[in-house]
Design a protein around this motif. Structure first.
Motif, short mmCIF file in Angstrom:
data_model
loop_
_atom_site.label_atom_id
_atom_site.label_comp_id
_atom_site.label_asym_id
_atom_site.label_seq_id
_atom_site.Cartn_x
_atom_site.Cartn_y
_atom_site.Cartn_z
N GLU A 127 0.95 -1.18 0.28
CA GLU A 127 0.16 -0.01 -0.10
C GLU A 127 0.88 1.25 -0.04
O GLU A 127 1.87 1.32 0.96
CB GLU A 127 -0.89 0.06 1.28
CG GLU A 127 -1.94 0.89 1.11
CD GLU A 127 -3.03 0.94 2.53
OE1 GLU A 127 -2.91 1.78 3.32
OE2 GLU A 127 -3.50 -0.08 2.48
N HIS A 128 0.84 1.85 -1.08
CA HIS A 128 1.59 3.29 -1.21
C HIS A 128 3.10 2.77 -1.15
O HIS A 128 3.75 3.72 -0.41
CB HIS A 128 1.26 4.24 -0.23
CG HIS A 128 -0.13 4.61 -0.10
ND1 HIS A 128 -0.81 5.22 -1.20
CD2 HIS A 128 -1.31 4.52 0.78
CE1 HIS A 128 -2.30 5.11 -0.98
NE2 HIS A 128 -2.54 5.09 0.29
N ASN A 200 -0.52 1.06 9.58
CA ASN A 200 0.20 2.16 9.07
C ASN A 200 1.40 2.57 9.88
O ASN A 200 2.26 3.45 9.43
CB ASN A 200 -0.62 3.21 8.52
CG ASN A 200 -1.41 2.89 7.43
OD1 ASN A 200 -1.33 2.20 6.78
ND2 ASN A 200 -2.72 3.41 7.20
#
Length: 261
Positions: A127-128, A200
């Motif tokens: 993710e990202h 995250n």
């Protein structure tokens, strides 16, 4: 969120500092139980930081392998911390077989849970630009084990601080300060938030261990627990050596992205 390059660089640097410090303390007197278990704790933290960095630098099957280890290697940290807490200031202390069983058997059980397919670690997603480990239903048991052991180790140190005096009390004050900051941040980012599927901030935990390293280093310098100038020089020397070896062995691999943009 900081860039992938800066995060992984910091994790490897923190790992190097922890590893060198732990190894130096251990080698200073391997027979000293406090030195031994502090060394194990610091080296375990270093392995955790490197494990997470390698997880970020990997893809496909390699990332899955490092992702699996993310829930195996960190279990060494609270076990080593409990042992360090028990023996710090009590070198003549002896643990009975029952005591060792209470400490080791739950750790072995959590290792089995961690290695079991799709129980603690299910898979990973990117993710990202960052790999995120996806937890399974057994993560709650892993988190409970980590929290209970960390609290146990911290509680033992607090009890010793309350009943200590003189230099030992000063040592414990700095150890507790660094441990409290690192454990609080690491527990929140790597154990509590993932329970709510928030992944995250798992990179924060390994970096937060620098507070423990910094507080212990300050205690060394201010209270002459070890020769701080000598340790600083040796840490710097080993760090430069590490960079040179990385240049030689990793120059043609993707891992070198950590050192080169």
């Amino acid at each position: 969120m900081p860039s992938t390059f800066s995060i992984d660089t910091f994790m490897i640097v923190v790992g190097v500092v922890n590893f060198i410090l732990g190894l130096m303390v251990y080698l200073k007197d391997p027979e000293n139980k406090s030195n031994r278990y502090f060394g194990f704790t610091a080296i375990s933290i270093a392995l955790w930081a490197w494990n997470r960095a390698f997880f970020q630098l990997s893809t496909d099957e390699t990332a899955f392998f490092w992702g699996k280890l993310l829930f195996i290697i960190p279990t060494l940290i609270p076990v080593s911390l409990v042992l360090f807490s028990l023996f710090f200031g009590e070198e003549k202390r002896r643990l009975r077989r029952r005591d060792w069983s209470i400490i080791i058997l739950p750790w072995l059980a959590i290792l089995v849970i961690g290695l079991w397919p799709n129980l603690v670690f299910v898979n990973f997603i990117n993710e990202h630009g960052r790999n995120l480990a996806i937890n399974g239903p057994g993560f709650v048991y892993y988190a409970a084990f980590m929290v209970v052991y960390l609290i146990a180790g911290f509680s033992i140190l607090i009890n010793k601080y309350i009943h200590s005096q003189g230099v030992l009390r000063i040592q414990l004050r700095y150890i507790l300060l660094g441990a409290f900051i690192s454990i609080s941040i690491g527990t929140g980012s790597n154990l509590v938030l993932p329970l709510f599927k928030i992944y995250n901030f798992v990179w924060v935990g390994p970096l937060a261990t620098i507070f423990m390293v910094g507080s212990i280093s300050y205690a060394m310098s201010a209270h002459q627990l070890w020769d701080f100038k000598l340790i600083t020089t040796e840490v710097f020397t080993f760090f430069i050596l590490f960079i040179l070896l990385a240049e030689i062995f990793l120059a043609e691999t993707p891992a070198m992205r950590v050192f080169k943009g």
